[in-house]
Design a protein around this motif. Structure first.
Motif, PDB file in Angstrom:
ATOM      1  N   ASP A 148       0.818  -1.224   0.000  1.00  0.00           N
ATOM      2  CA  ASP A 148       0.000   0.000   0.000  1.00  0.00           C
ATOM      3  C   ASP A 148       0.849   1.270   0.000  1.00  0.00           C
ATOM      4  O   ASP A 148       0.321   2.360  -0.192  1.00  0.00           O
ATOM      5  CB  ASP A 148      -1.107  -0.001   1.065  1.00  0.00           C
ATOM      6  CG  ASP A 148      -0.611  -0.355   2.443  1.00  0.00           C
ATOM      7  OD1 ASP A 148       0.621  -0.319   2.638  1.00  0.00           O
ATOM      8  OD2 ASP A 148      -1.451  -0.649   3.312  1.00  0.00           O
ATOM      9  N   ASP A 149       2.156   1.139   0.195  1.00  0.00           N
ATOM     10  CA  ASP A 149       3.038   2.266  -0.097  1.00  0.00           C
ATOM     11  C   ASP A 149       3.505   2.092  -1.541  1.00  0.00           C
ATOM     12  O   ASP A 149       4.292   1.199  -1.850  1.00  0.00           O
ATOM     13  CB  ASP A 149       4.258   2.285   0.846  1.00  0.00           C
ATOM     14  CG  ASP A 149       3.976   3.064   2.120  1.00  0.00           C
ATOM     15  OD1 ASP A 149       3.080   3.921   2.117  1.00  0.00           O
ATOM     16  OD2 ASP A 149       4.663   2.806   3.118  1.00  0.00           O
ATOM     17  N   GLY A 153      -4.409   9.344  -0.249  1.00  0.00           N
ATOM     18  CA  GLY A 153      -3.202   8.917  -0.960  1.00  0.00           C
ATOM     19  C   GLY A 153      -3.547   8.102  -2.200  1.00  0.00           C
ATOM     20  O   GLY A 153      -2.895   8.211  -3.241  1.00  0.00           O
ATOM     21  N   ARG A 187       6.412   8.710  -3.216  1.00  0.00           N
ATOM     22  CA  ARG A 187       5.723   7.607  -2.566  1.00  0.00           C
ATOM     23  C   ARG A 187       4.305   8.043  -2.230  1.00  0.00           C
ATOM     24  O   ARG A 187       4.074   9.183  -1.826  1.00  0.00           O
ATOM     25  CB  ARG A 187       6.531   7.213  -1.339  1.00  0.00           C
ATOM     26  CG  ARG A 187       5.824   6.390  -0.332  1.00  0.00           C
ATOM     27  CD  ARG A 187       5.609   7.275   0.870  1.00  0.00           C
ATOM     28  NE  ARG A 187       4.797   6.574   1.812  1.00  0.00           N
ATOM     29  CZ  ARG A 187       4.058   7.186   2.731  1.00  0.00           C
ATOM     30  NH1 ARG A 187       4.077   8.485   2.843  1.00  0.00           N
ATOM     31  NH2 ARG A 187       3.319   6.501   3.537  1.00  0.00           N
ATOM     32  N   ILE A 196       8.997   4.298   5.497  1.00  0.00           N
ATOM     33  CA  ILE A 196       7.934   3.911   4.557  1.00  0.00           C
ATOM     34  C   ILE A 196       8.052   2.405   4.303  1.00  0.00           C
ATOM     35  O   ILE A 196       9.002   1.771   4.749  1.00  0.00           O
ATOM     36  CB  ILE A 196       7.984   4.736   3.260  1.00  0.00           C
ATOM     37  CG1 ILE A 196       9.265   4.463   2.493  1.00  0.00           C
ATOM     38  CG2 ILE A 196       7.873   6.231   3.556  1.00  0.00           C
ATOM     39  CD1 ILE A 196       9.018   4.092   1.079  1.00  0.00           C
ATOM     40  N   GLY A 197       7.103   1.856   3.600  1.00  0.00           N
ATOM     41  CA  GLY A 197       6.979   0.407   3.524  1.00  0.00           C
ATOM     42  C   GLY A 197       7.982  -0.312   2.636  1.00  0.00           C
ATOM     43  O   GLY A 197       7.604  -1.129   1.793  1.00  0.00           O
ATOM     44  N   ARG A 198       9.259  -0.030   2.842  1.00  0.00           N
ATOM     45  CA  ARG A 198      10.332  -0.747   2.138  1.00  0.00           C
ATOM     46  C   ARG A 198      11.455  -1.025   3.134  1.00  0.00           C
ATOM     47  O   ARG A 198      11.962  -0.107   3.770  1.00  0.00           O
ATOM     48  CB  ARG A 198      10.925   0.092   0.990  1.00  0.00           C
ATOM     49  CG  ARG A 198       9.960   0.496  -0.100  1.00  0.00           C
ATOM     50  CD  ARG A 198       9.523  -0.697  -0.941  1.00  0.00           C
ATOM     51  NE  ARG A 198       8.645  -0.297  -2.030  1.00  0.00           N
ATOM     52  CZ  ARG A 198       7.331  -0.101  -1.904  1.00  0.00           C
ATOM     53  NH1 ARG A 198       6.735  -0.240  -0.727  1.00  0.00           N
ATOM     54  NH2 ARG A 198       6.607   0.239  -2.961  1.00  0.00           N
ATOM     55  N   TYR A 224       3.519   6.633  11.459  1.00  0.00           N
ATOM     56  CA  TYR A 224       4.708   5.942  10.950  1.00  0.00           C
ATOM     57  C   TYR A 224       5.646   5.488  12.068  1.00  0.00           C
ATOM     58  O   TYR A 224       5.605   6.024  13.174  1.00  0.00           O
ATOM     59  CB  TYR A 224       5.525   6.893  10.057  1.00  0.00           C
ATOM     60  CG  TYR A 224       4.775   7.434   8.883  1.00  0.00           C
ATOM     61  CD1 TYR A 224       4.688   6.698   7.707  1.00  0.00           C
ATOM     62  CD2 TYR A 224       4.135   8.667   8.955  1.00  0.00           C
ATOM     63  CE1 TYR A 224       3.988   7.200   6.614  1.00  0.00           C
ATOM     64  CE2 TYR A 224       3.442   9.176   7.871  1.00  0.00           C
ATOM     65  CZ  TYR A 224       3.371   8.443   6.702  1.00  0.00           C
ATOM     66  OH  TYR A 224       2.679   8.921   5.636  1.00  0.00           O
ATOM     67  N   ASP A 277       0.770   7.047  -0.190  1.00  0.00           N
ATOM     68  CA  ASP A 277       0.184   6.211   0.858  1.00  0.00           C
ATOM     69  C   ASP A 277      -1.166   5.702   0.385  1.00  0.00           C
ATOM     70  O   ASP A 277      -2.202   6.303   0.673  1.00  0.00           O
ATOM     71  CB  ASP A 277       0.049   7.033   2.150  1.00  0.00           C
ATOM     72  CG  ASP A 277      -0.735   6.255   3.200  1.00  0.00           C
ATOM     73  OD1 ASP A 277      -0.889   5.025   3.042  1.00  0.00           O
ATOM     74  OD2 ASP A 277      -1.205   6.891   4.167  1.00  0.00           O
ATOM     75  N   CYS A 278      -1.127   4.605  -0.356  1.00  0.00           N
ATOM     76  CA  CYS A 278      -2.377   4.079  -0.915  1.00  0.00           C
ATOM     77  C   CYS A 278      -3.179   3.285   0.115  1.00  0.00           C
ATOM     78  O   CYS A 278      -4.200   2.683  -0.221  1.00  0.00           O
ATOM     79  CB  CYS A 278      -2.081   3.224  -2.149  1.00  0.00           C
ATOM     80  SG  CYS A 278      -1.454   4.226  -3.502  1.00  0.00           S
ATOM     81  N   CYS A 300       5.498   3.301  -4.723  1.00  0.00           N
ATOM     82  CA  CYS A 300       6.636   4.183  -4.995  1.00  0.00           C
ATOM     83  C   CYS A 300       6.849   4.320  -6.492  1.00  0.00           C
ATOM     84  O   CYS A 300       6.638   3.369  -7.253  1.00  0.00           O
ATOM     85  CB  CYS A 300       7.907   3.622  -4.372  1.00  0.00           C
ATOM     86  SG  CYS A 300       7.848   3.634  -2.578  1.00  0.00           S
TER      87      CYS A 300
END
Ligand code: G1P
Length: 273
Positions: free
Chosen positions: A130-131, A260, A252, A204-206, A168, A254-255, A133
């Motif tokens: 859901d992040d 986002g 990026r 973030i989501g990585r 976060y 924020d889905c 990029c």
């Protein structure tokens, strides 16, 4: 060198109900492509071919997406729509997908620990689909370069407005000499109130994680929100100087939030299409 990418994908996606009642949130599309497909493409772009998906109840659509649909193939063969399947066909040809199920939802740390059976004893990437990029060189590919130089866990960070730190994991650390985008992490806090946040540098989501994270996660008690947090486990590595935070280049979205998601949709529509 990093061969496997883990996709925690068991969450309920409650923010998108009712859309996510019977559809995995990872399958929500930005234009015509599901979020998780963007993530898999980013992993492949980083030279990673083995996709390890931590799935859960009601997530079968993800497995079906990364498989051949013979009926559909038969229907559209030779027609004008056939090229629409080119990208996903090529992904399926280049990658392997394996799945395990998270039975109970006990947080991101628990989801990652559930993936140990697919990862084994090697460093690995993590993508939170859901992040979303976008960058010339994919964010994971940038992070693999960082990993090569520092040989420890890597988290991707970006600056966020201070009033958003409670969404976060937030890091504190010092810029490593000779760089302007890599921090040696000294502290990490999951979703701090702005008044308690050490910085506005948000994870973030990585992630790239070294495999000792699994043993640490096994001993990590529930933290923020009563869940086992990857941020808390990473703090144990950080205390030994074994986490760097990388300010990636790119955008990026924020889905996981409606704002986002809409922003990403508009941006991709106007920019990529
Ligand atoms: C998770 C992590 C958080 C991180 C975020 C990135 O939170 O717990 O540390 O900053 O992903 O998207 P979630 O968004 O799943 O609540």
């Amino acid at each position: 060198m990093i061969k496997k990418c883990l996709f925690p994908a068991a969450g309920y996606g409650t923010r998108f109900l009712p859309a996510t009642k019977a559809t995995p949130k990872e399958m929500l599309p930005i234009l015509t492509k599901p979020l998780i497909q963007y993530g898999v493409e980013e992993a492949l772009d980083a030279g990673i071919h083995t996709m390890a998906i931590v799935s859960g109840r009601g997530k079968r659509a993800i497995e079906d997406h990364f498989d051949i649909s013979y009926e559909l193939e038969h229907q559209i063969k030779g027609g004008s729509k056939e090229p629409l399947l080119d990208e996903i066909r090529s992904l399926i040809a280049k990658c392997t997908f394996s799945y395990t199920r998270q039975i109970e939802m006990k947080g991101l740390g628990h989801a990652i620990l559930t993936g140990e059976t697919l990862i084994g004893d090697e460093p690995f990437a993590v993508v939170l689909a859901d992040d979303l990029c976008h960058s010339d060189k994919g964010v994971l590919a940038q992070m693999v370069e960082v990993y090569k130089n520092y040989n420890c866990s890597v988290v991707a960070i970006e600056e966020v407005p201070l009033d958003q730190t409670d969404k976060y994991g937030v890091i504190a650390g010092k810029l490593i000499d000779g760089t302007d985008d890599i921090y040696r992490v000294s502290d990490m806090v999951e979703k701090p109130d702005p008044k308690d946040a050490p910085t506005n540098l948000a994870i973030i989501g990585r992630y790239i994680l070294t495999p000792d994270i699994f043993d640490i996660l096994r001993d990590t008690p529930a933290g923020k929100g009563g869940e086992i947090q990857i941020t808390d486990a990473l703090l144990e590595q950080a205390k030994q100087g074994r986490v760097v935070a990388f300010k990636f280049k790119g955008r990026r979205f924020d889905c996981g939030s409606i704002d986002g998601f809409v922003e990403a949709t508009n941006w991709f529509y106007n920019t990529i299409k």
